[in-house]
Design an enzyme around this catalytic site. Sequence first.
Site, PDB file in Angstrom:
ATOM      1  N   ILE A  12       0.830  -1.211   0.000  1.00 27.11           N
ATOM      2  CA  ILE A  12       0.000   0.000   0.000  1.00 27.11           C
ATOM      3  C   ILE A  12       0.863   1.258   0.000  1.00 27.11           C
ATOM      4  O   ILE A  12       0.572   2.219  -0.720  1.00 27.11           O
ATOM      5  CB  ILE A  12      -0.998  -0.006   1.179  1.00 27.11           C
ATOM      6  CG1 ILE A  12      -1.930  -1.229   1.095  1.00 27.11           C
ATOM      7  CG2 ILE A  12      -1.822   1.286   1.209  1.00 27.11           C
ATOM      8  CD1 ILE A  12      -2.759  -1.347  -0.181  1.00 27.11           C
ATOM      9  N   ASP A  33      10.844   3.623   6.398  1.00 27.12           N
ATOM     10  CA  ASP A  33      10.769   2.161   6.489  1.00 27.12           C
ATOM     11  C   ASP A  33      12.103   1.635   6.992  1.00 27.12           C
ATOM     12  O   ASP A  33      13.104   1.717   6.294  1.00 27.12           O
ATOM     13  CB  ASP A  33      10.430   1.523   5.134  1.00 27.12           C
ATOM     14  CG  ASP A  33       9.928   0.095   5.309  1.00 27.12           C
ATOM     15  OD1 ASP A  33      10.622  -0.687   6.003  1.00 27.12           O
ATOM     16  OD2 ASP A  33       8.856  -0.249   4.783  1.00 27.12           O
ATOM     17  N   SER A 120      -4.070   3.350   6.881  1.00 28.30           N
ATOM     18  CA  SER A 120      -4.553   2.644   5.679  1.00 28.30           C
ATOM     19  C   SER A 120      -4.972   1.216   6.030  1.00 28.30           C
ATOM     20  O   SER A 120      -4.558   0.246   5.410  1.00 28.30           O
ATOM     21  CB  SER A 120      -3.471   2.617   4.596  1.00 28.30           C
ATOM     22  OG  SER A 120      -2.449   1.711   4.962  1.00 28.30           O
ATOM     23  N   SER A 149     -10.994  -0.620   5.315  1.00 31.21           N
ATOM     24  CA  SER A 149     -10.283  -1.650   4.550  1.00 31.21           C
ATOM     25  C   SER A 149     -10.676  -1.584   3.080  1.00 31.21           C
ATOM     26  O   SER A 149     -11.664  -0.940   2.718  1.00 31.21           O
ATOM     27  CB  SER A 149     -10.616  -3.037   5.097  1.00 31.21           C
ATOM     28  OG  SER A 149     -11.940  -3.400   4.720  1.00 31.21           O
ATOM     29  N   CYS A 150      -9.902  -2.275   2.247  1.00 27.60           N
ATOM     30  CA  CYS A 150     -10.222  -2.319   0.815  1.00 27.60           C
ATOM     31  C   CYS A 150     -11.603  -2.933   0.590  1.00 27.60           C
ATOM     32  O   CYS A 150     -12.365  -2.470  -0.259  1.00 27.60           O
ATOM     33  CB  CYS A 150      -9.161  -3.107   0.057  1.00 27.60           C
ATOM     34  SG  CYS A 150      -8.826  -4.749   0.720  1.00 27.60           S
ATOM     35  N   THR A 151     -11.932  -3.947   1.394  1.00 23.46           N
ATOM     36  CA  THR A 151     -13.222  -4.624   1.218  1.00 23.46           C
ATOM     37  C   THR A 151     -14.380  -3.739   1.656  1.00 23.46           C
ATOM     38  O   THR A 151     -15.429  -3.699   1.003  1.00 23.46           O
ATOM     39  CB  THR A 151     -13.227  -5.965   1.980  1.00 23.46           C
ATOM     40  OG1 THR A 151     -12.110  -6.748   1.531  1.00 23.46           O
ATOM     41  CG2 THR A 151     -14.508  -6.743   1.747  1.00 23.46           C
ATOM     42  N   THR A 209     -13.311 -11.601   8.367  1.00 26.34           N
ATOM     43  CA  THR A 209     -13.103 -10.209   7.955  1.00 26.34           C
ATOM     44  C   THR A 209     -14.108  -9.343   8.697  1.00 26.34           C
ATOM     45  O   THR A 209     -15.261  -9.731   8.875  1.00 26.34           O
ATOM     46  CB  THR A 209     -13.266 -10.008   6.431  1.00 26.34           C
ATOM     47  OG1 THR A 209     -13.260  -8.598   6.150  1.00 26.34           O
ATOM     48  CG2 THR A 209     -14.562 -10.595   5.893  1.00 26.34           C
ATOM     49  N   ARG A 232      -9.834 -16.668   0.979  1.00 29.34           N
ATOM     50  CA  ARG A 232      -8.579 -16.273   0.352  1.00 29.34           C
ATOM     51  C   ARG A 232      -8.274 -17.270  -0.768  1.00 29.34           C
ATOM     52  O   ARG A 232      -8.281 -18.468  -0.539  1.00 29.34           O
ATOM     53  CB  ARG A 232      -7.442 -16.271   1.382  1.00 29.34           C
ATOM     54  CG  ARG A 232      -7.564 -15.172   2.440  1.00 29.34           C
ATOM     55  CD  ARG A 232      -7.411 -13.816   1.789  1.00 29.34           C
ATOM     56  NE  ARG A 232      -7.531 -12.724   2.738  1.00 29.34           N
ATOM     57  CZ  ARG A 232      -6.482 -12.119   3.310  1.00 29.34           C
ATOM     58  NH1 ARG A 232      -5.252 -12.527   3.061  1.00 29.34           N
ATOM     59  NH2 ARG A 232      -6.677 -11.109   4.133  1.00 29.34           N
ATOM     60  N   ASN A 314      -7.910  -4.636  -4.879  1.00 31.29           N
ATOM     61  CA  ASN A 314      -7.746  -4.426  -3.438  1.00 31.29           C
ATOM     62  C   ASN A 314      -6.481  -3.651  -3.080  1.00 31.29           C
ATOM     63  O   ASN A 314      -6.359  -3.137  -1.980  1.00 31.29           O
ATOM     64  CB  ASN A 314      -7.772  -5.762  -2.683  1.00 31.29           C
ATOM     65  CG  ASN A 314      -6.942  -6.834  -3.329  1.00 31.29           C
ATOM     66  OD1 ASN A 314      -7.390  -7.487  -4.274  1.00 31.29           O
ATOM     67  ND2 ASN A 314      -5.733  -7.021  -2.834  1.00 31.29           N
TER      68      ASN A 314
END
Length: 333
Positions: A12, A33, A120, A149-151, A209, A232, A314
Amino acid sequence: MVKVGVNGFGRIGRLVTRAAILSAKVQVVAINDPFIDLNYMVYMFKYDSTHGHFRGTVKAENGKLVINGNAITIFQERDPSNIKWADAGAEYVVESTGVFTTMEKAGAHLKGGAKRVIISAPSADAPMFVMGVNHEKYDKSLKIVSNASCTTNCLAPLAKVIHDNFGIVEGLMTTVHAITATQKTVDGPSGKLWRDGRGAAQNIIPASTGAAKAVGKVIPELNGKLTGMAFRVPTPNVSVVDLTCRLEKPAKYDDIKRVVKAAADGPLKGILAYTEDQVVSCDFNGDSHSSTFDAGAGIALNDHFVKLVSWYDNEYGYSNRVVDLMVHMASKE
């Protein structure tokens, strides 16, 4: 122009950076990071197995990551409170490590001079916003928010359109979800969730989820009316939501198609899309919408009981919404 810092240069983090460059409304000025050094960042940003070669220039120069001529300050701090975001000019921070997802943990970024933090991922306690659904409820007193979330970003716009037009009495969601980084390439140990530790490339794995329940947080009228689960599957990217719901008002399937298309062409343009083509998952790789309603895949048992299908990239669709949310937040400053 919103000046942005990215914490966590994973799937992401990198795709938010790509989306930011294309949007020209936000500018990534810093990346943190601790596990990826500068030269490795160049390589990881340039080459992507799923989304292809970056169509621009990327290099390391004077200790900075330079993308399309824009120099980005690099930090390698493990503790987010030690990241000097203000020194790099970053006002908004995208928290994309997947680790610091609570108000308290994400709040550490404020110590380094960040003004706002966008998580995110779903959050246990940060207010969640889904573009096109409840983003108008954001106000500038909020310093830490979640982009859900993406979902949830796929399901909520569709659920909103259906609920606004016909009323959802109750519903169950299944997402058939692509592999993500937390899964195992071959069978391995996985804490309490034993199934999650099975080889991702060789199994269909039932998983939990919170995406459907989270819709109740962004659409309060649906609180307690939706829940869901995930399978998944061994694909690298692009997932699909199946929303099976009972409708309050009777509706022919053609009525549903009509209202979804109207929303996709109107108030939800760019977020919700509509297709009658004979599509499959790969057709949505690199698609920037949160949700694409597949008119040909849905079915109705009767006028009150339907199964609706909607696709989403996603990774990339979600990353674009992170950018959109920051732009929206900045408009309220």
